[in-house]
Scaffold this active site. Structure first.
Site, PDB file in Angstrom:
ATOM      1  N   ASP A 618     -41.244  65.521 -41.305  1.00 61.32           N
ATOM      2  CA  ASP A 618     -40.011  64.868 -41.713  1.00 61.32           C
ATOM      3  C   ASP A 618     -39.507  64.028 -40.541  1.00 61.32           C
ATOM      4  OD1 ASP A 618     -37.703  64.289 -43.243  1.00 61.32           O
ATOM      5  OD2 ASP A 618     -36.622  65.916 -42.278  1.00 61.32           O
ATOM      6  N   THR A 620     -35.716  62.734 -40.085  1.00 61.01           N
ATOM      7  CA  THR A 620     -34.359  63.043 -39.666  1.00 61.01           C
ATOM      8  C   THR A 620     -34.227  64.524 -39.353  1.00 61.01           C
ATOM      9  OG1 THR A 620     -33.570  61.299 -41.138  1.00 61.01           O
ATOM     10  CG2 THR A 620     -31.939  62.831 -40.286  1.00 61.01           C
ATOM     11  N   PHE A 794     -23.005  47.071 -48.870  1.00 59.81           N
ATOM     12  CA  PHE A 794     -24.419  47.058 -48.474  1.00 59.81           C
ATOM     13  C   PHE A 794     -25.242  47.832 -49.497  1.00 59.81           C
ATOM     14  CE2 PHE A 794     -28.079  49.053 -46.561  1.00 59.81           C
ATOM     15  CZ  PHE A 794     -28.631  48.048 -45.782  1.00 59.81           C
ATOM     16  N   ARG A 852     -32.712  49.618 -33.430  1.00 59.94           N
ATOM     17  CA  ARG A 852     -32.375  49.194 -34.785  1.00 59.94           C
ATOM     18  C   ARG A 852     -31.388  48.035 -34.675  1.00 59.94           C
ATOM     19  NH1 ARG A 852     -30.725  53.981 -38.764  1.00 59.94           N
ATOM     20  NH2 ARG A 852     -32.677  54.716 -37.846  1.00 59.94           N
ATOM     21  N   GLY A 933     -37.282  60.565 -46.570  1.00 66.64           N
ATOM     22  CA  GLY A 933     -36.497  59.982 -47.651  1.00 66.64           C
ATOM     23  C   GLY A 933     -35.691  58.799 -47.210  1.00 66.64           C
ATOM     24  N   ASP A 934     -35.840  58.399 -45.943  1.00 62.99           N
ATOM     25  CA  ASP A 934     -35.046  57.303 -45.398  1.00 62.99           C
ATOM     26  C   ASP A 934     -35.648  55.957 -45.759  1.00 62.99           C
ATOM     27  OD1 ASP A 934     -32.903  56.261 -44.023  1.00 62.99           O
ATOM     28  OD2 ASP A 934     -33.148  57.618 -42.327  1.00 62.99           O
ATOM     29  N   LYS A1042     -43.532  64.484 -51.360  1.00 63.87           N
ATOM     30  CA  LYS A1042     -44.026  64.987 -50.074  1.00 63.87           C
ATOM     31  C   LYS A1042     -45.101  66.039 -50.298  1.00 63.87           C
ATOM     32  CE  LYS A1042     -39.799  64.299 -47.316  1.00 63.87           C
ATOM     33  NZ  LYS A1042     -38.814  64.941 -46.423  1.00 63.87           N
TER      34      LYS A1042
END
Length: 1593
Positions: A618, A620, A794, A852, A933-934, A1042
């Site tokens: 994973d 995060t 956004f 980022r 999942g990001d 996953k």
């Protein structure tokens, strides 16, 4: 030529060529390299997909019809739609009724609903009290050996088969079954405890109210029969909860925003009527205990969580500034209600579908719930989903419009509606339902769609919202988090599965032995006129020789049963328990912040830790801390920020740059710069809201430019940070407004936004407060108020957000921030090109540094332009069809002609040591995949930050919206790889990738594309593509996906997999993988409780795999082989005796020896081997991670090894039987007391003693790590056997009287035993000597370096003799002023190896360093290179490496040089240690063997190398450089010249002809040689470990 050809369809050809530019004309997928280009390409790819979707939707009727027809055909043939639309969800839709009469077709004859829903009680444990025994026995009897042992126990009960003690024969099987059952019960009990905590968590639901979706009496027939739990009775668990939480009589008050009306519950808590006293009545909502915001399962918080309030920036101020809306929708205020409904506290497991629940801020969601109403005036609530998908950013959810006016229990009683819900499914991002109701005013039937935006998922946490009223839709196993979890699997190790084959082989061998014995026994019995007629009368069990043969067959099964060792399983359980204990006690894997050591939860798979090929991680919370830091920015083309990212450090390390500062020095320097910046800003303006401790944008130049009033840059900076303070959707809060009125905390939907606003605050531009009609900020101490006009949110498609505000001067400004490619497309046509280019360069540099980036821009709007746009925007928001597309079009009308203000760069902080751990794992041949999942861009940035993605990789981005597009891209990726690397290889011996050995590829794929790639007809192609890449990054994937990816690799590649995560969303893949690891962290304990191993940090994975895993695999593999060997030598010796006793199953050994052989005499040595053996030290294993690759390739436990040990046992059994037999046939020996040595007991005891001593000594030969325990066990086991002979022979028995007197006093016995053992073990010893000397494995070489070389010195470990002379060494250090070697732990969990290993120094001290210079220091008698070189002159005797010459991993580079440690030397002399250069990194240049004289050539084959002593001069090799298995990179000239312990000393620089280090010391310069000393002798005596050619340990 392309690897694949694609079928094309005319209707698939896009008119826009841009949509297909991901694949070149040769059908190869285009690739990118740098971080900036990868992110930009991912954005372009997503935009292409969106445009493709739009074109499909708006395409011509002709094309659309053709496509639909073909897709329909595809769907019919494959069973899965190829279109982009979601597949239909299997199952029956459910109707949930609230205050609504159920239709007749949905009720039974009793009036109860026909449909029954699962309870909210969950169970992740494997067993229950009822199922434990049968299920556990089933799992244990899946072992073929256990079934065999059970059959033998049953057979031995019958006395006809001659079993001496049938009762005791069952004890070993009962013991192994009992121990395994207890272990499984303990493991499962821990899971059950977690389940109990979850199920007994507290929640508030509406009580004394009829839920029509549940039967009036929901009890089972069994409960009704016994009269248990009658309806309406408060259960003991609920009563305890209420008693525990009962307090002062208060009231629950629900109010929405600034509304006046409220709901008050007045029923006292202590009402005497226990059946009618609903907990919570008479209490305020604020007094309801919330659950812990940082744990799963939820736990009680004793102090009440403070409500939002106190200060002008609070949420209450924001909410109270807005007028509430009038109540509309489902609430019928004309309806009369009973008023009895009350909020009551209950347990999670008591919730049912259709219940109305009340959630408070920071509480976890107990089930999947539709939001009916919230405390927010805009009907919004915020959800933290990190327990579900690992993301900590807040996700906005809204209530259903029709029910948003519900604020009290009475309101719930006044509503009436039906929720038409889709069936439960695992997709976390999709939900479709319809709320049907009758309008209270008009009486018309209406309906409203319900989507994922109105759904709260179980396990998430409510944030920034005072309360939420919801309707329970899915409970327990139907909730999305549970559907993504799957059942807890029963895992078995790879060796255990392979053991079944070995057991079957031995069983077949046993059957053959018994068949032969039975047939020959029957044949012998059938003979007439033999001596048996006279001497064996009555010995036959029956008169039929056929039946006698069958009985002999069964008797032999009992006699030879040890060939299938039941003790093996007992010993393995003991060994793995000891291994688990050692793992749990490893201080290097102890994480102090959580006070947590590594916790093994599944003990029987520790050997699998040594064979892992793929790690699925994973992102995060596993790789990252989920902490955002504003590191850099670019304003008006000028970059600010002094921080150094992990990606920059990793790049510097890979490139071998020495200009990078030590991290500790960087911290000191940054602290000084930060203080200077703060001092400068304090002199310039007053910032009341600053939080200096949180300032991460460190740039004194920024402070100087802000202070310079004459600089044009000052205004640019002010405009830039003003935009950051305004352009966001953050809410501010003052947690303690009374004591800290200027302490602001920001609550944001994403950590990025919070970091940007916090950075602006700390630089002097704080966002203070948001209200309905104002946004208050300060600019360098001066307050400013802006009027918000519009917020353009956004989303993943827009990649940007905008705000339109009116500034204090009355001008209308649009601020926009987003991805650089998106912003640049919308810049003004006349924009300054130099500013665009400078900002783009800075952003590319930031992105390549692992940061980022966001681009900030603005534009001014005229009043007329804004008014015209507002009309269009409102029309778009009110449109019914294609609402989202209409809003996007309206946004495009205003988001243009922008001017750049600058760019920001945020760092998502990695966990400590993650880049180093990943690099070490890669060197071990392990591939790491990220499953997150990001968003795609976020995952790419993290990939580059942790050095998983590198700039020298060819990165392929897969993003497709259809099945055919996914096929095209996957085939294009395969063509791309095939054009460079050739066709893929599936050779088992080539498992484990070699970093840098060939061109590297990586794949980045999103969840939608992965859904197509996992279809049956594509998943094999996707597997082939992905397994050829060094890494794969899967983004926006659900927990179920996953698990599917892990299964794809585990099954499709037959690879050993490990999954690691920290959230509930990772449980599915943790359970699917061969090994599941859970991180103990802030996301709770769900992953850790479901895992096989739980620990605190990702970096501990290196120690767990490369040390403990490798040891466990090696130990268990050797233990298995030795176990089968020792049982073969014992059993076949008995079989040889059958030849001489007419095959009548007579026991050769005394029966106590048979009982104690596996129990006492030979069990402990193999257990010690399996529990304590170490082929190499832990630090050496971490220093050379490439040794791990043997486990990936399964080279330590092969069938060939099994057969070799079996044959060895067969040979030795013949030796230990026939040598005593031949001695006995020569003559009958007479003991000292006159008794002859001729009985069966005498002969059998001699054979058994020889077999036992041989078996124990054999295990000793195979042991690598001899400790006191090993000596005592190996030698002591044989001694115990001899002592037993003495003890047992002292007692009266039929066949064993005075054996100790008869045997021990006769030389024949001892000579027979000694001769048998020597001849039996001789071949094994010779083979072991030959292989370790002439064909050594890498681990043999490392071990020899450890024992005979200077590897201990290089790893900073003191020798035993040095520890004894510690006082003398201390005095030596004082004399020479040598500082101590640092011993701080490094980031991979192991102690930091000493720096001299890198610097080429040796930290060992000698009492007289001058002896080193004279060559008088003999390093433990190591032979000279010349002697070793003479050992092997024939190439045929050289080792043939199991690696290919070009495919061997390089040795692990060890940590940075120690600049402080150097040996002192006398003037005019040079030690062998001072002239060594630092070893910078790993390369693939070959190591050159430099002979010490022209007459000595390099050996034909050499193996492992480690940087050794360096000659002050260089000698050109007389022969070409040999290819070694492990190679090191040539240090750069800067590294050689840059290393000098003393500036005045001469520095050795390599000549141009040298490829790399020579491990042998080459000799001294002519001026350094002392007369009378031979140069060659000096050479080898001056080195510590000089040669790696053939030699024995």
């Amino acid at each position: 030529m392309s690897f694949f050809r694609r079928r094309t369809f005319p209707e698939d050809i896009d008119t826009d060529d841009e949509l297909n530019d991901a694949v070149d004309p040769e059908l190869r997928l285009r690739t990118v390299r740098t971080a900036a280009s990868t992110i930009a390409e991912s954005i372009r790819t997503e935009q292409r997909v969106e445009r493709r979707k739009t074109m499909r939707k708006k395409g011509s009727l002709f094309f659309r019809k053709g496509t639909e027809k073909r897709r329909a055909g595809t769907t019919d043939s494959t069973g899965a739609g190829a279109g982009s639309g979601a597949a239909p969800i299997p199952g029956i839709r459910r109707n949930i009724y609230v205050n609504y009469t159920l239709p007749l077709d949905e009720v039974d004859h009793n009036g109860d609903p026909v449909v029954r829903y699962v309870r909210n009680k969950v169970r992740t444990s494997k067993y229950t009290i009822v199922t434990f025994v049968p299920k556990n026995l089933y799992e244990q009897f899946r072992r073929a050996a256990n079934l065999y042992f059970l059959a033998l126990v049953i057979v031995q009960v019958f006395p006809i088969f001659g079993a001496p003690s049938p009762q005791t024969s069952a004890l070993p099987l009962l013991f192994i079954l009992g121990v395994t059952a207890i272990k499984d019960a303990i493991e499962d009990y821990r899971r059950a405890i977690l389940d109990e905590e979850v199920n007994n968590s507290a929640v508030t639901k509406l009580g004394n109210w009829r839920n029509v979706n549940q039967p009036k009496d929901p009890r089972s027939w069994f409960e009704r029969l016994l009269g248990l739990n009658p309806p309406g009775k408060v259960t003991r668990g609920v009563r305890k909860l209420r008693e525990r939480e009962a307090g002062e009589g208060m009231e629950i008050v629900l109010s929405k925003g600034g509304e006046e009306r409220s709901s008050v519950s007045t029923l006292p808590v202590n009402d005497s009527n226990s059946d009618m006293s609903f907990y919570g009545a008479g209490r305020k909502l604020d007094d309801i205990q919330s659950v812990d915001s940082h744990s799963y399962p939820p736990t009680e918080i004793k102090p009440p969580v403070p409500s939002w309030g106190g200060g002008s920036g609070s949420l209450n101020a924001y909410q109270q500034s807005i007028h509430g809306r009038s109540s509309i929708g489902v609430v019928d205020y004309s309806k009369r209600v009973s008023g009895l409904a009350r909020w009551e506290r209950t347990l999670w497991k008591k919730l049912e579908v259709g219940d109305i629940v009340l959630l408070r801020e920071n509480e976890q969601v107990p089930a999947d719930i539709i939001v009916l109403s919230t405390s927010d005036p805009d009907d919004m609530c915020y959800l933290e989903t990190k327990n579900l998908d690992g993301e900590t950013n807040l996700k906005p959810r809204k209530s259903v419009k029709a029910t948003s006016s519900i604020t009290s229990e009475e309101d719930v009683e006044r509503v009436s509606f039906v929720l038409d819900s889709e069936p439960p499914h695992a997709n976390l991002y999709v939900y479709n339902g319809i709320l049907r109701y009758k309008d209270a005013v008009s009486g018309q039937d209406k309906q409203e769609s319900v989507t994922i935006n109105e759904l709260l998922l179980r396990g998430c946490t409510l944030r920034n919202t005072t309360w939420v009223i919801g309707l329970v839709v899915f409970t327990g196993a139907d909730s999305k988090i549970m559907m993504n979890g799957g059942e807890t699997p029963s895992k078995r190790s790879k060796i255990e599965i392979e053991t079944n084959f070995n057991v079957v082989v031995n069983f077949v061998m046993l059957i053959l032995m018994c068949v032969v014995s039975g047939i020959l026994s029957g044949y012998m019995d059938a003979k007439s006129n033999t001596s048996a007629k006279e001497y064996e009368q009555g010995a036959d069990p029956t008169s039929s020789f056929v039946l006698n043969g069958i009985i002999t067959f069964v008797s032999c099964l009992i006699a030879f049963q040890n060939i299938v060792p039941v003790s093996l399983y007992i010993s393995i359980e003991i060994v793995k328990t000891i291994q688990a204990f050692f793992i749990s006690q490893d201080v290097d894997m102890y994480y102090q912040p959580f006070d947590a050591a590594c916790a093994p939860k599944t003990w029987n798979i520790s050997d699998d830790l040594g064979q892992i090929e793929y790690i699925f991680s994973d992102k995060t919370g596993t790789l990252t801390q989920n902490v955002m830091e504003f590191q850099k920015c670019s304003v008006n083309g000028i970059a600010y920020g002094e921080g150094v990212t992990e990606a920059q450090r990793g790049a510097a390390k890979r490139e071998g740059r020495t200009d990078a500062l030590d991290p500790e020095e960087q911290e000191v320097q940054l602290h000084m710069l930060k203080q200077r910046m703060l001092d400068k800003m304090a002199q310039t303006f007053k910032n009341r809201y600053a939080q200096p401790d949180h300032l991460t944008l460190i740039s004194p130049k920024l402070a100087d430019d802000l202070a310079d009033r004459n600089s044009a840059q000052r205004q640019h900076l002010i405009d830039f940070f003003r935009a950051l303070a305004i352009c966001h959707s953050v809410l501010s809060d003052r947690p303690d407004a009374d004591r800290q009125p200027y302490h602001l905390e920001y609550k944001a939907e994403s950590p990025d936004e919070a970091a940007l606003v916090a950075a602006a605050r700390d630089v002097g531009f704080p966002f203070v407060q948001r209200a309905k009609d104002s946004v208050n900020i300060e600019v360098m101490g001066q307050p400013e108020r802006y009027i918000p006009l519009q917020l353009l949110e956004f989303n993943s498609t827009r990649k940007r957000m905008s705000v339109i505000v009116r500034n204090p001067q009355g001008q209308i400004i649009l601020y926009c921030k987003g991805a650089d490619s998106v912003i640049y497309e919308r810049l003004a046509a006349d924009h300054d090109p130099e500013l665009k280019a400078a900002t783009a360069r800075d952003m590319e540099a930031f992105a390549n540094g692992g940061l980022r980036t966001l681009c900030i821009a603005y534009r001014y709007l005229t009043e007329q332009e804004y008014m015209d746009w507002v009309h269009k925007y409102e029309a778009a928001t009110n449109s019914i069809n294609d609402r989202d597309e209409e809003i996007d079009k309206a946004n495009e009308l205003v988001e243009h002609s922008l001017q750049i203000l600058g760019a920001t760069a945020l760092e998502d902080k990695l966990q400590e040591g993650v880049p180093e751990a990943i690099e070490t794992l890669h060197k071990a041949g392990i591939k790491l995949w990220i499953l997150t999942g990001d968003k795609v861009q976020t995952a790419i940035e993290i990939g580059f930050s942790c050095n998983l993605l590198k700039s020298d990789m060819e990165i392929m981005i897969l993003s497709a919206d259809s099945h055919e597009a996914a096929r095209l891209q996957i085939e294009g990726g395969l063509n791309k790889i095939a054009s460079i690397l050739g066709p893929p290889s599936m050779n088992q011996k080539q498992r484990g990738f070699i970093p840098g050995a060939q061109a590297a590829f990586a794949v980045v794929i999103d969840g939608d594309t992965l859904r197509h790639a996992l279809n049956p007809d594509l998943k094999q192609l996707f597997l082939t593509l992905s397994t050829q890449c060094e890494t794969v990054v899967c983004c926006r994937v659900s927990p179920a996906q996953k698990a599917m990816v892990v299964n794809l690799v585990k099954v499709g590649r037959n690879a050993m997999t490990l999954s690691i995560g920290d959230g509930a969303n990772d449980v599915a893949m943790i359970q699917e993988a061969n090994i599941g690891c859970g991180l103990l962290g802030h996301e709770g304990s769900q992953a850790a409780m479901s895992a096989d191993y739980a620990f605190g940090q990702f970096r501990f994975l290196t120690k767990l795999l490369l040390v403990h895993g490798r040891w466990s695999y090696q130990r268990v593999a050797d233990m298995h082989a030795n176990f089968f060997y020792k049982n073969v030598i014992w059993t076949f010796a008995m079989f040889w005796f059958m030849i001489f006793n007419s095959f009548d199953a007579t026991y050769l050994y005394q029966y106590t020896f048979i009982l104690l052989y596996n129990l006492v005499f030979t069990s402990l040595p193999v257990i010690a081997l399996g529990a304590f053996d170490q082929d190499i030290n832990a630090k050496a294993a971490l220093a050379f991670p490439q040794l791990y690759i043997r486990g990936i390739r399964g080279l330590e436990y092969t069938r060939l090894k099994f057969w070799l040990y079996m044959l060895d046992g067969l040979y030795q059994s013949a030796v230990v039987f026939f040598i005593p037999y031949l001695v006995w046939t020569l003559d009958i020996a007479v003991s000292w007391n006159g008794k002859t040595i001729e009985s069966l007991a005498d002969f059998g005891t001699t054979v058994s003693v020889a077999a036992i001593i041989a078996a124990n000594t054999y295990v000793g030969i195979n042991t690598h790590y001899w400790t006191v325990i090993t000596w005592v066990i190996v030698v002591g086991s044989s001694v115990v056997m001899l002592v037993w002979i003495a003890i047992y022979s002292a007692f009266d028995s039929i066949d064993f009287n005075d054996e100790v007197v008869i045997l021990f006093g006769e030389v024949t016995f001892w000579a027979s035993v000694l001769l048998s053992v020597v001849i039996a073990l001789g071949p094994r010893f010779v083979v072991k000597f030959f292989t370790s000397t002439y064909r050594p494995l890498d681990k043999d070489i490392v071990r020899e370096m450890w024992v005979l070389g200077d590897l201990k010195d290089r790893l900073g470990i003191k020798h035993r003799r040095e520890r004894k002379k510690e006082s003398e060494i201390s005095q030596h250090e004082e004399d020479y002023s040598t500082p101590p070697i640092p011993r701080t732990p490094i980031t991979d969990g192991s102690p930091r190896p000493s720096a001299p290993l890198i610097a080429g120094e040796s930290p060992r001290h000698s009492p007289r360093p001058d002896r080193l210079e004279e060559g008088a220091y003999d390093h433990r008698g190591s032979p000279t290179p010349s002697v070793r070189a003479k050992i092997s002159t024939s190439p045929s005797l050289q080792r043939l490496s199991y690696y290919s010459v070009s495919g061997i991993p390089a040795p692990s580079p060890l940590p940075e040089p120690n600049r402080y440690h150097a040996y002192t030397r006398d003037s005019g002399t040079t030690t062998a240690y001072q002239t060594e250069p630092p070893m910078s990194a790993v390369s693939h240049n070959s190591v050159t063997y430099t002979p010490s004289s022209p007459t000595h050539s390099a050996p034909p084959s050499a193996t492992l190398q480690v940087p050794g002593a360096r000659s002050p001069r260089s000698i050109t090799p007389a022969t070409p450089a040999e290819q070694y298995e492990m190679r090191v990179r040539t240090p750069t000239d800067q590294q050689w010249t840059g290393y000098s312990p003393h500036p005045q000393e001469p520095v050795h620089t390599p000549m141009a002809t040298e490829d790399s280090y020579a491990t042998a010391y080459d000799g001294y310069d002519a001026g350094e040689l002392t007369p009378g000393h031979h140069q060659q002798e000096e050479s080898w005596r001056s080195s510590t470990y000089s040669y790696s050619g053939p030699h024995a340990i």
